[in-house]
Design a protein around this motif. Structure first.
Motif, short mmCIF file in Angstrom:
data_model
loop_
_atom_site.label_atom_id
_atom_site.label_comp_id
_atom_site.label_asym_id
_atom_site.label_seq_id
_atom_site.Cartn_x
_atom_site.Cartn_y
_atom_site.Cartn_z
N ALA A 1 0.82 -1.28 -0.01
CA ALA A 1 0.10 -0.01 -0.15
C ALA A 1 0.86 1.51 0.00
N ASP A 2 1.85 1.18 0.75
CA ASP A 2 2.82 2.53 0.86
C ASP A 2 3.55 2.56 -0.45
N ARG A 3 3.96 1.45 -1.07
CA ARG A 3 4.66 1.65 -2.37
C ARG A 3 3.48 2.07 -3.39
N ILE A 4 2.39 1.84 -3.51
CA ILE A 4 1.38 2.35 -4.35
C ILE A 4 1.16 3.76 -4.30
N GLU A 5 1.13 4.23 -2.94
CA GLU A 5 1.00 5.60 -2.49
C GLU A 5 2.30 6.39 -2.96
N ALA A 6 3.36 5.99 -2.83
CA ALA A 6 4.64 6.77 -3.29
C ALA A 6 4.59 7.09 -4.55
N LEU A 7 4.16 5.92 -5.26
CA LEU A 7 4.29 5.75 -6.79
C LEU A 7 3.42 6.84 -7.39
N ILE A 8 2.04 6.94 -6.83
CA ILE A 8 1.17 7.77 -7.13
C ILE A 8 1.57 9.11 -7.03
N GLU A 9 2.03 9.60 -5.81
CA GLU A 9 2.64 10.92 -5.51
C GLU A 9 3.63 11.31 -6.25
N ARG A 10 4.56 10.29 -6.74
CA ARG A 10 5.54 10.94 -7.77
C ARG A 10 5.23 10.99 -9.10
N ARG A 11 4.12 10.67 -9.44
CA ARG A 11 3.57 10.88 -10.57
C ARG A 11 2.37 12.04 -10.82
N GLY A 12 2.38 12.63 -9.57
CA GLY A 12 1.50 13.84 -9.70
C GLY A 12 -0.10 13.48 -10.04
N THR A 13 -0.40 12.40 -9.79
CA THR A 13 -1.98 11.81 -9.93
C THR A 13 -2.40 11.73 -8.53
N ASN A 14 -3.50 10.96 -8.67
CA ASN A 14 -4.28 10.66 -7.41
C ASN A 14 -4.93 9.34 -7.23
N PRO A 15 -5.30 8.56 -6.29
CA PRO A 15 -5.94 7.26 -6.38
C PRO A 15 -6.98 7.13 -7.14
N ARG A 16 -7.85 7.97 -7.18
CA ARG A 16 -9.25 7.85 -7.99
C ARG A 16 -8.88 7.74 -9.60
N ALA A 17 -7.92 8.76 -9.97
CA ALA A 17 -7.50 8.66 -11.43
C ALA A 17 -6.79 7.42 -11.61
N VAL A 18 -5.97 6.68 -10.87
CA VAL A 18 -5.44 5.77 -10.97
C VAL A 18 -6.22 4.38 -11.10
N ALA A 19 -7.30 4.57 -10.11
CA ALA A 19 -8.17 3.32 -10.25
C ALA A 19 -9.14 3.35 -11.67
N LEU A 20 -9.45 4.62 -11.81
CA LEU A 20 -10.43 4.48 -12.99
C LEU A 20 -9.58 4.13 -14.28
N VAL B 1 -8.20 1.79 -5.56
CA VAL B 1 -6.95 2.23 -4.96
C VAL B 1 -6.83 2.84 -3.76
N ARG B 2 -7.98 3.70 -3.44
CA ARG B 2 -7.82 4.49 -2.15
C ARG B 2 -8.18 3.50 -0.86
N ASP B 3 -8.78 2.70 -1.21
CA ASP B 3 -9.21 1.48 -0.20
C ASP B 3 -7.86 0.76 0.15
N ILE B 4 -7.19 0.27 -0.86
CA ILE B 4 -5.81 -0.20 -0.79
C ILE B 4 -4.94 0.62 0.32
N ILE B 5 -4.86 1.65 -0.01
CA ILE B 5 -3.86 2.76 0.49
C ILE B 5 -4.47 2.75 1.96
N ILE B 6 -5.82 3.27 2.27
CA ILE B 6 -6.25 3.42 3.56
C ILE B 6 -6.19 2.43 4.45
N ARG B 7 -6.77 1.35 3.96
CA ARG B 7 -6.76 0.05 4.71
C ARG B 7 -5.49 -0.72 4.86
N LYS B 8 -4.54 -0.32 4.19
CA LYS B 8 -3.09 -0.83 4.19
C LYS B 8 -3.39 -2.36 3.97
N THR B 9 -3.97 -2.70 2.87
CA THR B 9 -4.41 -4.23 2.52
C THR B 9 -3.05 -4.68 2.02
#
Length: 206
Positions: free
Chosen positions: A3-22, A31-39
Protein backbone atom coordinates in the motif's frame (compact mmCIF):
# COMPACT_ATOMS: atom_id res chain seq x y z
CA UNK A 1 4.35 -2.50 2.35
CA UNK A 2 2.48 -2.75 -0.93
CA UNK A 3 0.00 0.00 0.00
CA UNK A 4 2.85 2.40 0.84
CA UNK A 5 4.62 1.68 -2.45
CA UNK A 6 1.43 2.32 -4.42
CA UNK A 7 0.91 5.60 -2.57
CA UNK A 8 4.52 6.68 -3.21
CA UNK A 9 4.27 5.91 -6.94
CA UNK A 10 1.01 7.86 -7.21
CA UNK A 11 2.55 10.87 -5.48
CA UNK A 12 5.66 10.83 -7.68
CA UNK A 13 3.52 10.88 -10.80
CA UNK A 14 1.47 13.81 -9.57
CA UNK A 15 -1.83 11.97 -9.81
CA UNK A 16 -4.35 10.64 -7.29
CA UNK A 17 -5.85 7.28 -6.25
CA UNK A 18 -9.18 7.88 -7.99
CA UNK A 19 -7.56 8.68 -11.34
CA UNK A 20 -5.33 5.60 -11.11
CA UNK A 21 -8.28 3.39 -10.16
CA UNK A 22 -10.34 4.58 -13.13
CA UNK A 23 -7.39 4.15 -15.50
CA UNK A 24 -6.96 0.62 -14.14
CA UNK A 25 -10.60 -0.23 -14.72
CA UNK A 26 -11.30 -0.55 -11.00
CA UNK A 27 -14.01 1.05 -8.88
CA UNK A 28 -13.33 4.75 -8.14
CA UNK A 29 -12.38 3.92 -4.54
CA UNK A 30 -10.48 0.71 -5.29
CA UNK A 31 -6.97 2.15 -5.03
CA UNK A 32 -7.87 4.48 -2.17
CA UNK A 33 -9.19 1.52 -0.17
CA UNK A 34 -5.91 -0.36 -0.65
CA UNK A 35 -3.94 2.65 0.60
CA UNK A 36 -6.17 3.61 3.53
CA UNK A 37 -6.81 0.09 4.78
CA UNK A 38 -3.19 -0.94 4.19
CA UNK A 39 -4.41 -4.08 2.48
CA UNK A 40 -1.64 -6.63 2.84
CA UNK A 41 -2.67 -8.94 0.02
CA UNK A 42 -4.64 -7.20 -2.75
CA UNK A 43 -5.23 -9.51 -5.69
CA UNK A 44 -2.40 -9.82 -8.17
CA UNK A 45 -4.85 -9.01 -10.95
CA UNK A 46 -5.57 -5.62 -9.36
CA UNK A 47 -1.88 -4.99 -8.74
CA UNK A 48 -1.20 -5.69 -12.39
CA UNK A 49 -3.91 -3.23 -13.45
CA UNK A 50 -2.52 -0.58 -11.09
CA UNK A 51 1.05 -1.08 -12.32
CA UNK A 52 -0.10 -0.67 -15.93
CA UNK A 53 -2.00 2.51 -15.04
CA UNK A 54 1.14 3.86 -13.35
CA UNK A 55 3.46 2.73 -16.14
CA UNK A 56 5.70 0.57 -13.94
CA UNK A 57 6.58 -3.10 -13.69
CA UNK A 58 4.29 -4.87 -11.26
CA UNK A 59 7.35 -6.06 -9.28
CA UNK A 60 8.03 -2.46 -8.28
CA UNK A 61 4.75 -2.60 -6.38
CA UNK A 62 5.06 -6.16 -5.10
CA UNK A 63 8.65 -6.02 -3.85
CA UNK A 64 9.83 -2.44 -4.31
CA UNK A 65 12.40 -3.58 -6.89
CA UNK A 66 13.64 -0.64 -8.94
CA UNK A 67 12.00 2.03 -6.81
CA UNK A 68 14.35 4.99 -6.36
CA UNK A 69 14.47 6.57 -2.89
CA UNK A 70 12.25 9.56 -2.28
CA UNK A 71 14.38 12.69 -2.09
CA UNK A 72 14.08 16.29 -0.91
CA UNK A 73 15.98 19.27 -2.31
CA UNK A 74 18.62 20.96 -0.18
CA UNK A 75 17.86 24.62 -0.86
CA UNK A 76 20.97 26.12 0.71
CA UNK A 77 22.67 26.88 4.02
CA UNK A 78 21.68 28.84 7.11
CA UNK A 79 23.52 30.11 10.17
CA UNK A 80 22.72 31.30 13.66
CA UNK A 81 25.58 33.58 14.66
CA UNK A 82 27.33 33.97 11.31
CA UNK A 83 25.78 35.56 8.26
CA UNK A 84 25.14 33.01 5.52
CA UNK A 85 23.66 33.98 2.14
CA UNK A 86 20.68 31.72 1.55
CA UNK A 87 20.13 30.20 -1.89
CA UNK A 88 16.44 29.43 -2.16
CA UNK A 89 15.81 26.60 -4.65
CA UNK A 90 12.25 26.07 -3.44
CA UNK A 91 10.57 26.95 -6.71
CA UNK A 92 13.04 25.03 -8.89
CA UNK A 93 13.41 21.90 -6.77
CA UNK A 94 16.83 21.14 -8.23
CA UNK A 95 20.30 21.12 -6.70
CA UNK A 96 21.59 18.68 -4.05
CA UNK A 97 19.17 16.06 -2.79
CA UNK A 98 18.79 14.14 0.45
CA UNK A 99 16.82 10.97 0.99
CA UNK A 100 13.53 11.81 2.68
CA UNK A 101 13.57 10.85 6.37
CA UNK A 102 11.06 8.16 7.35
CA UNK A 103 7.58 9.51 7.92
CA UNK A 104 8.20 12.85 6.22
CA UNK A 105 6.26 13.20 2.95
CA UNK A 106 8.62 14.85 0.45
CA UNK A 107 5.99 16.85 -1.41
CA UNK A 108 6.39 20.59 -0.76
CA UNK A 109 9.26 20.07 1.69
CA UNK A 110 12.73 21.63 1.44
CA UNK A 111 15.90 21.17 3.50
CA UNK A 112 18.66 23.57 4.51
CA UNK A 113 22.06 22.75 5.96
CA UNK A 114 23.30 24.20 9.24
CA UNK A 115 26.60 26.10 9.04
CA UNK A 116 28.82 26.50 12.11
CA UNK A 117 28.50 25.39 15.72
CA UNK A 118 26.72 28.41 17.18
CA UNK A 119 23.50 26.38 17.64
CA UNK A 120 25.12 23.61 19.67
CA UNK A 121 23.89 21.48 21.32
CA UNK A 122 20.47 21.85 19.64
CA UNK A 123 21.72 21.80 16.03
CA UNK A 124 25.20 20.90 14.80
CA UNK A 125 27.25 21.84 11.76
CA UNK A 126 26.06 19.83 8.74
CA UNK A 127 22.67 18.94 10.23
CA UNK A 128 19.62 19.38 8.03
CA UNK A 129 16.40 21.23 8.84
CA UNK A 130 13.25 20.47 6.86
CA UNK A 131 10.52 23.04 6.31
CA UNK A 132 7.58 23.92 4.07
CA UNK A 133 6.80 27.40 2.76
CA UNK A 134 3.15 28.42 2.95
CA UNK A 135 3.88 31.48 0.78
CA UNK A 136 6.82 32.49 -1.41
CA UNK A 137 7.20 35.72 0.59
CA UNK A 138 5.71 37.01 3.80
CA UNK A 139 5.46 35.91 7.43
CA UNK A 140 2.45 33.68 8.22
CA UNK A 141 0.91 34.18 11.65
CA UNK A 142 1.50 30.56 12.61
CA UNK A 143 5.30 30.92 12.57
CA UNK A 144 5.36 33.49 15.37
CA UNK A 145 6.92 32.04 18.50
CA UNK A 146 8.42 29.05 16.69
CA UNK A 147 11.87 28.00 15.53
CA UNK A 148 12.04 28.98 11.89
CA UNK A 149 14.21 28.93 8.83
CA UNK A 150 14.09 32.47 7.48
CA UNK A 151 15.60 34.97 5.10
CA UNK A 152 16.11 38.57 6.13
CA UNK A 153 15.80 41.67 3.93
CA UNK A 154 19.51 41.44 3.06
CA UNK A 155 19.21 37.90 1.69
CA UNK A 156 20.84 36.22 4.68
CA UNK A 157 19.55 32.89 5.95
CA UNK A 158 19.06 32.18 9.66
CA UNK A 159 17.53 29.75 12.10
CA UNK A 160 15.82 31.76 14.83
CA UNK A 161 12.74 31.92 17.00
CA UNK A 162 10.53 34.63 15.49
CA UNK A 163 8.81 37.14 17.80
CA UNK A 164 6.74 40.23 16.91
CA UNK A 165 8.80 43.42 16.66
CA UNK A 166 8.05 46.88 18.02
CA UNK A 167 6.34 47.96 14.80
CA UNK A 168 4.26 46.17 12.16
CA UNK A 169 6.46 44.39 9.63
CA UNK A 170 9.39 44.09 12.05
CA UNK A 171 10.43 41.01 14.02
CA UNK A 172 12.72 40.10 16.89
CA UNK A 173 14.90 37.08 16.07
CA UNK A 174 15.77 35.07 19.17
CA UNK A 175 18.88 32.89 18.98
CA UNK A 176 18.68 29.22 19.96
CA UNK A 177 21.89 29.76 21.92
CA UNK A 178 21.04 31.60 25.18
CA UNK A 179 24.42 33.34 25.09
CA UNK A 180 23.91 34.85 21.66
CA UNK A 181 22.60 38.33 20.91
CA UNK A 182 18.98 38.83 19.90
CA UNK A 183 18.44 40.54 16.54
CA UNK A 184 15.91 43.32 17.18
CA UNK A 185 13.31 44.73 14.78
CA UNK A 186 14.44 43.02 11.59
CA UNK A 187 12.60 42.99 8.27
CA UNK A 188 12.12 39.52 6.82
CA UNK A 189 11.44 38.24 3.32
CA UNK A 190 9.98 34.96 4.55
CA UNK A 191 9.94 32.56 7.47
CA UNK A 192 8.87 28.92 7.76
CA UNK A 193 8.58 26.66 10.80
CA UNK A 194 11.12 23.87 11.18
CA UNK A 195 9.27 20.60 10.60
CA UNK A 196 12.12 18.22 11.31
CA UNK A 197 15.74 18.27 12.45
CA UNK A 198 17.87 15.52 10.88
CA UNK A 199 21.45 14.95 12.16
CA UNK A 200 24.20 15.00 9.54
CA UNK A 201 25.28 11.43 10.26
CA UNK A 202 21.81 10.10 9.39
CA UNK A 203 21.43 11.90 6.09
CA UNK A 204 21.99 10.16 2.76
CA UNK A 205 22.80 12.73 0.09
CA UNK A 206 22.87 12.56 -3.71
Amino acid sequence: MIADRIEALIERRGTNPRAVALAAGMSPTGVRDIIIRKTKNPTFANLLKISEALGVDVMEIVSGTGLPPETISIAGKVGAGAQVPVFDAYEKGDGPQVEAPPGLPPSGVVAVEIVGDSMEPIYSNGDLLFYSRATHEGIPDDVIGHRCVLEDADGMGWVKQVKPGDEPGLFHLISLNPGATTMWNKKLRWAAKVRLHWPAELSRRF
